[in-house]
Design a protein around this motif. Sequence first.
Motif, PDB file in Angstrom:
ATOM      1  N   ALA A  46       0.836  -1.205   0.000  1.00 34.52           N
ATOM      2  CA  ALA A  46       0.000   0.000   0.000  1.00 34.52           C
ATOM      3  C   ALA A  46       0.872   1.257   0.000  1.00 34.52           C
ATOM      4  N   TRP A  47       1.947   1.208   0.782  1.00 31.23           N
ATOM      5  CA  TRP A  47       2.870   2.358   0.790  1.00 31.23           C
ATOM      6  C   TRP A  47       3.526   2.539  -0.572  1.00 31.23           C
ATOM      7  N   ARG A  48       3.973   1.436  -1.187  1.00 26.32           N
ATOM      8  CA  ARG A  48       4.626   1.539  -2.499  1.00 26.32           C
ATOM      9  C   ARG A  48       3.638   1.993  -3.568  1.00 26.32           C
ATOM     10  N   LEU A  49       2.372   1.591  -3.419  1.00 28.82           N
ATOM     11  CA  LEU A  49       1.358   2.038  -4.371  1.00 28.82           C
ATOM     12  C   LEU A  49       1.107   3.532  -4.215  1.00 28.82           C
TER      13      LEU A  49
ATOM     14  N   VAL B  76       3.199   5.821  -3.216  1.00 29.77           N
ATOM     15  CA  VAL B  76       4.294   6.630  -3.743  1.00 29.77           C
ATOM     16  C   VAL B  76       4.475   6.423  -5.233  1.00 29.77           C
ATOM     17  N   GLY B  77       3.638   5.554  -5.840  1.00 25.56           N
ATOM     18  CA  GLY B  77       3.678   5.357  -7.281  1.00 25.56           C
ATOM     19  C   GLY B  77       4.753   4.416  -7.767  1.00 25.56           C
ATOM     20  N   ALA B  78       5.338   3.631  -6.851  1.00 28.09           N
ATOM     21  CA  ALA B  78       6.386   2.698  -7.273  1.00 28.09           C
ATOM     22  C   ALA B  78       5.821   1.481  -7.983  1.00 28.09           C
ATOM     23  N   ILE B  79       4.560   1.109  -7.650  1.00 27.54           N
ATOM     24  CA  ILE B  79       3.905  -0.031  -8.292  1.00 27.54           C
ATOM     25  C   ILE B  79       2.490   0.364  -8.638  1.00 27.54           C
ATOM     26  N   ASP B  80       1.863  -0.444  -9.500  1.00 28.09           N
ATOM     27  CA  ASP B  80       0.459  -0.193  -9.804  1.00 28.09           C
ATOM     28  C   ASP B  80      -0.407  -1.214  -9.080  1.00 28.09           C
ATOM     29  N   LEU B  81      -1.728  -1.120  -9.249  1.00 31.78           N
ATOM     30  CA  LEU B  81      -2.672  -1.992  -8.546  1.00 31.78           C
ATOM     31  C   LEU B  81      -2.474  -3.456  -8.930  1.00 31.78           C
ATOM     32  N   GLY B  82      -2.248  -3.696 -10.209  1.00 30.55           N
ATOM     33  CA  GLY B  82      -2.065  -5.079 -10.649  1.00 30.55           C
ATOM     34  C   GLY B  82      -0.873  -5.738  -9.980  1.00 30.55           C
ATOM     35  N   GLN B  83       0.221  -4.985  -9.840  1.00 28.97           N
ATOM     36  CA  GLN B  83       1.403  -5.561  -9.200  1.00 28.97           C
ATOM     37  C   GLN B  83       1.163  -5.819  -7.710  1.00 28.97           C
ATOM     38  N   LEU B  84       0.393  -4.919  -7.056  1.00 33.10           N
ATOM     39  CA  LEU B  84       0.045  -5.146  -5.653  1.00 33.10           C
ATOM     40  C   LEU B  84      -0.780  -6.430  -5.504  1.00 33.10           C
ATOM     41  N   ILE B  85      -1.745  -6.606  -6.407  1.00 30.61           N
ATOM     42  CA  ILE B  85      -2.575  -7.817  -6.384  1.00 30.61           C
ATOM     43  C   ILE B  85      -1.704  -9.054  -6.630  1.00 30.61           C
ATOM     44  N   GLN B  86      -0.782  -8.967  -7.558  1.00 33.63           N
ATOM     45  CA  GLN B  86       0.077 -10.107  -7.867  1.00 33.63           C
ATOM     46  C   GLN B  86       0.860 -10.558  -6.631  1.00 33.63           C
ATOM     47  N   VAL B  87       1.458  -9.599  -5.933  1.00 34.33           N
ATOM     48  CA  VAL B  87       2.300  -9.955  -4.790  1.00 34.33           C
ATOM     49  C   VAL B  87       1.462 -10.511  -3.635  1.00 34.33           C
ATOM     50  N   THR B  88       0.380  -9.822  -3.301  1.00 32.27           N
ATOM     51  CA  THR B  88      -0.436 -10.281  -2.177  1.00 32.27           C
ATOM     52  C   THR B  88      -1.086 -11.636  -2.493  1.00 32.27           C
ATOM     53  N   PHE B  89      -1.534 -11.812  -3.739  1.00 30.17           N
ATOM     54  CA  PHE B  89      -2.101 -13.106  -4.131  1.00 30.17           C
ATOM     55  C   PHE B  89      -1.031 -14.203  -4.059  1.00 30.17           C
ATOM     56  N   LEU B  90       0.192 -13.837  -4.427  1.00 31.36           N
ATOM     57  CA  LEU B  90       1.293 -14.800  -4.391  1.00 31.36           C
ATOM     58  C   LEU B  90       1.570 -15.235  -2.946  1.00 31.36           C
ATOM     59  N   PHE B  91       1.591 -14.293  -2.015  1.00 32.18           N
ATOM     60  CA  PHE B  91       1.772 -14.659  -0.606  1.00 32.18           C
ATOM     61  C   PHE B  91       0.634 -15.556  -0.119  1.00 32.18           C
TER      62      PHE B  91
END
Length: 597
Positions: free
Chosen positions: A262-265, A267-282
């Motif tokens: 959420a913090w990286r999103l 600050v614009g370092a990642i987009d929503l899709g990448q956040l979903i990818q990582v959290t889904f992966l965990f």
Amino acid sequence: MWRGIRDEPRRFTVAVVGSCLFGSLVIGQAFVVGEIIQDVVEPALAPGGSVTTRALVLSALALIAMGLGRVLGIFGRRLGAGFMQFALQARYRHEVTGRYLRLPLSWHQRHATGTLLSNANSDVEAAWMPVAPLPFAVGTVFMLLVAVTALFLVDWAMALVGLVVFPVLFAMNVVFSRRMAPRTARAQHLRAEVSAIAHESFDGALVVKTMGREDLETRRFEARAWELRDALISVGRLRGLFDPLMESLPFLGTLAALVVGAWRLQVGAIDLGQLIQVTFLFTVLAFPVRAIGWVLGDLPRAVAGWDRVERVLEATGEMPYGTAGATGTGPAQLSFQQVNFSYDTGEPVLHNVSFTIPAGKTVALVGPTGSGKSTIATLATRLLDPQHGSVALDGVDVRELSSGALAGSVALVPQIAFVFDDTVRGNVALDRPGADDDRVWQSLTTAQADTFVTRLPDGLDTALGERGTSLSGGQRQRVTLARALAGQPRLLILDDATSAVDPRVEARILASLRGASHAASILVVAYRRATIALADEVIYVEQGRVIAHGTHDELLSTVTGYADLVTAYEKAEAERERDTGYDDSDESAVREEEVAA
């Protein structure tokens, strides 16, 4: 585990490939879901947004393809691991059993039957228990390496969360294994003790009942059973503490990934899709990582089980057979030359024993209790080998004979008759080639067992029950003798094998053996004077030494110890008949006839 992989490389490869396919598709699914949310779901939910049919169809096909691939991976992983586990258990049960057959009788006498049963069953099962989750764990390690690489490709900050979570998981498993190992080792040891006590109590049921020891045996078994319960509870408590921690840690990692994401999103370092990818992966990694815990959780018990199995497989004292075949077809000659033997206690049992049983002769082996008669019978059958000297059959050392040649030439009828839980036919024939009904009846007739077998409800098809409980002691001995005769041995050894038989029946048995169509040399361990008198020669032993060798009349007149021994039984029987007023042998015969009826 590496030994199991070497033994079953193909099945392990199938299982690992299936596991790696599953892991790759789990990671791939996380990225597919992220792309679908980024390119399909988010535009569709945006104000005034829309999505094309083609995008929906492609998204559905991608998810279906991922699902089918995971199904194939699961099939390969589970079938390969299952077949591998059961194949290894079967292989090592056979190896342990084969080792039991090759080890000498002296080794078996040092180990409780219950322990041997535990080695071949629960210990083998425990040793290969981790094989089932092992391919999944290997695939999970592969999946974690790919996942960490993918995390760094997405965002380094979120990847650091994974680098913290995954090593902590491994560290927890190592701590768990070290604490669990002594607990599982004790539980395996107590399993064997409980099995041994139960087997001993069941085996000695007659003594337990007649001596009124039911309560004592129950308490003895109960004490070990409660110890086993406490040991297993200790194992369960540790597992109960460990499992929730292992279960919660991946989800705590997911929560941490969401916070950092959420913090990286923001600050614009990642987009929503990448956040979903990582959290889904965990999220999807939480279950596969448990496979590593399953392997490490089963390892302590597996190590304890394997140590016990390996002690059997590495036991020394094997008695290999030779390659020589049978030396003849008629009665065999048995000779002992300067034989010395002692058991593990170190006390000598036989001292320079030398004698010869001529082919076709009946020789009685006579001596007081503990003089080494049963040991001589055991050595003649090669259940044991002498430390010095040789035992020869027709001039050939029995250690040079092949297994088939020895078993086909020599038969031992032991003191304690053993009857299988089978029919009369099954007990006598033992599925040996040529042991048809004619030979079975011929053997029963020679053993003077045909009369009572004919009176049984179903004749040869009558089930005799466990250990022949439906028969009297004398009947069991005659069935056991018939079993030996059905193999048409060239040397027959009777180790007090007719002690429960009426003396007159015993005399008829020996007479039948002499006149049998398939004659054999006979060595009979005897006490009764009437039995000894039927022998062609007598060997008299005392304290493991051959004192005299000759005919019954010669020894009776020249050897005082022999004369005292063979007449003692007659004197005791005469006194008993005079005091009680009945003939014990007649009662024995009447009882056997009643049981048969």
